[in-house]
Design an enzyme around this catalytic site. Sequence first.
Site, PDB file in Angstrom:
ATOM      1  N   GLU A  37      15.641  -5.115 -45.961  1.00 24.03           N
ATOM      2  CA  GLU A  37      16.000  -6.133 -46.864  1.00 24.03           C
ATOM      3  C   GLU A  37      15.510  -5.854 -48.206  1.00 24.03           C
ATOM      4  O   GLU A  37      14.222  -5.699 -48.174  1.00 24.03           O
ATOM      5  CB  GLU A  37      16.076  -7.361 -46.353  1.00 24.03           C
ATOM      6  CG  GLU A  37      16.663  -7.687 -45.032  1.00 24.03           C
ATOM      7  CD  GLU A  37      16.235  -9.281 -44.324  1.00 24.03           C
ATOM      8  OE1 GLU A  37      16.493 -10.162 -45.083  1.00 24.03           O
ATOM      9  OE2 GLU A  37      15.563  -9.306 -43.562  1.00 24.03           O
ATOM     10  N   ARG A 266       6.866  -4.727 -32.735  1.00 25.75           N
ATOM     11  CA  ARG A 266       6.515  -4.335 -34.211  1.00 25.75           C
ATOM     12  C   ARG A 266       4.952  -4.021 -33.968  1.00 25.75           C
ATOM     13  O   ARG A 266       4.445  -3.840 -33.221  1.00 25.75           O
ATOM     14  CB  ARG A 266       6.735  -5.710 -34.894  1.00 25.75           C
ATOM     15  CG  ARG A 266       5.847  -6.938 -34.342  1.00 25.75           C
ATOM     16  CD  ARG A 266       5.927  -8.153 -35.213  1.00 25.75           C
ATOM     17  NE  ARG A 266       6.003  -7.774 -36.591  1.00 25.75           N
ATOM     18  CZ  ARG A 266       6.082  -8.804 -37.681  1.00 25.75           C
ATOM     19  NH1 ARG A 266       6.873  -9.807 -37.227  1.00 25.75           N
ATOM     20  NH2 ARG A 266       5.691  -8.527 -38.878  1.00 25.75           N
ATOM     21  N   LYS A 276       6.439 -10.395 -45.313  1.00 22.64           N
ATOM     22  CA  LYS A 276       6.810 -10.103 -46.641  1.00 22.64           C
ATOM     23  C   LYS A 276       6.683 -11.420 -47.375  1.00 22.64           C
ATOM     24  O   LYS A 276       6.325 -11.513 -48.647  1.00 22.64           O
ATOM     25  CB  LYS A 276       8.013  -9.410 -46.736  1.00 22.64           C
ATOM     26  CG  LYS A 276       8.117  -7.869 -46.521  1.00 22.64           C
ATOM     27  CD  LYS A 276       9.192  -7.316 -47.033  1.00 22.64           C
ATOM     28  CE  LYS A 276      10.622  -7.767 -46.074  1.00 22.64           C
ATOM     29  NZ  LYS A 276      11.568  -6.824 -46.842  1.00 22.64           N
TER      30      LYS A 276
END
Length: 556
Positions: A37, A266, A276
């Site tokens: 994104e 992850r 983020k």
Amino acid sequence: MSEMGTDVRPSNFIRNIIDEDLESGKHTSVHTRFPPEPNGYLHIGHAKSICLNFGIAKDYKGQCNLRFDDTNPEKEDIDYVNSIQEDVRWLGFQWDGDIRYSSNYFDQLHQYAVELIEKGLAYVCFLNAEETREYRGTLKEPGKNSPYRDTTPEENLELFEKMRLGEFSEGECALRAKIDMASSFMCMRDPVIYRIRYAHHHQTGDKWCIYPMYDFTHCISDAIEDITHSLCTLEFQDNRRLYDWVLDNLDDFQAPNRTRQYEFSRLNLEYTLMSKRKLNDLVERGLVTGWNDARMPTIAGLRRRGYTPASIREFCHRIGVTKQENMIEVGVLDACVREELNENAPRAMAVIKPIKVVIENYSEGELEQLTAPAHPNIESMGTRTLPFGRELYIDTEDFREEANKKYKRLVLGKEVRLRNAYVIKAERCEKDAEGNVTTVYCTYDPETLGKNPSDGRKVKGVIHWVEASSAKPAEFRLYERLFLDANPAAADTVDEVLNPSSLTVVNGFVEPSLVDAQVERAYQFEREGYYCADNQDSSEAHLVFNLTVPLRDSFA
């Protein structure tokens, strides 16, 4: 280990699945994608996904797309789009074909939403945000059906068109999938699939005032691009049920070999934030100088600090791909960087905390040019020239008036070798009003250049130096961990775990060859650590060097 042709590949559960799919004929080729994104800079966690997706495509001689899942124009920016492309290339990868954007498919996505409405599987809901949360239920209590859930398809088509035409205000209504408000999975309780946003989009401009939600968009984009293996992290494991539901109910995606999602753990790295949103908060509040601050875990920050693409790829290789969540020691990353730079970084000398040395028996005004290797083990790197004269700088820590036998540096009345130069002996020193040594007066032996003397003198120590008149002033940025806690994400606030000593700036000198230092390329400053010229602030007129990693894991 498994092999394909001459390539040797590490085995993991994803590669085992791909091997089975190819062997069974479910797929005849492999097509992956990296779908960030564009709402921030990429970080070291994204590097793991990049290496996995692009690495698998390369090893299986397949394809990997770069696609921006750009469904939230309020938080996205073209600067992020550009930085992500640069980061992928810098890491050593190249996507296949043109860059893709989910916004390329907005017309198709709109039609797929219409299809769900026509099938009675989506409805326009006018519950406000608070009411929606109330109706949604909890992890222990089922949700309640929206009073708008049984609106007819014809009415919903009309309402959805009014949404598209901008006849409702933001938040007044949304299009929701009609699934199961009693589902044990919260993501299946009639999730929103379209919402109203009067925001300019960096790719589509002002064409749309309704935007599809990420979960609706992501799976359809994968299917449109014929992605065979959609790889994502474990937090999207529950969402797979929604993705499958969307594709199961759209006529275009009924092929038995359609996109399938697989989840892996992850990256959780000590002393590092992988959110983020939280990283953006650091930037917005000025707690760091930007996304590319050398203390940040962003790829841009690591690059600015002197980390190499090869070291990051090696790190991603070492940590592997599993379904098990774990915390990786930050020393693993540092070791990869250190090993890579030990092999390939050119050597140089810098004095970070200088005091002056005067060699009293060396002729005033004389300056000779000594030769030193650029790398002790790589002859092809060539040599560099080191000016040598009467006045030098050495590091403050390399001189003591008195010391025990364990101290192998310069001591009054004792000898030490200057790296790539002569043996000197400390005779006396001068101090300032506070008692700090400012100058050490020495003598040198002109017969000791390039030799290990065997004349009975025991010279155990070797120290680095720079010649005073030719040395270039430099700013050194010394970095520690940005956070004091190994798991900063667990803290109530980021502020309470920020390290106030994460950056220290000092001024010293470097050998003159470093005036041409290439930005981002790390050098081993002998006996000091690995440093690189800053890619933002360093210039010939003002040299700035960032500490990449120390020579040893002193932090541990």
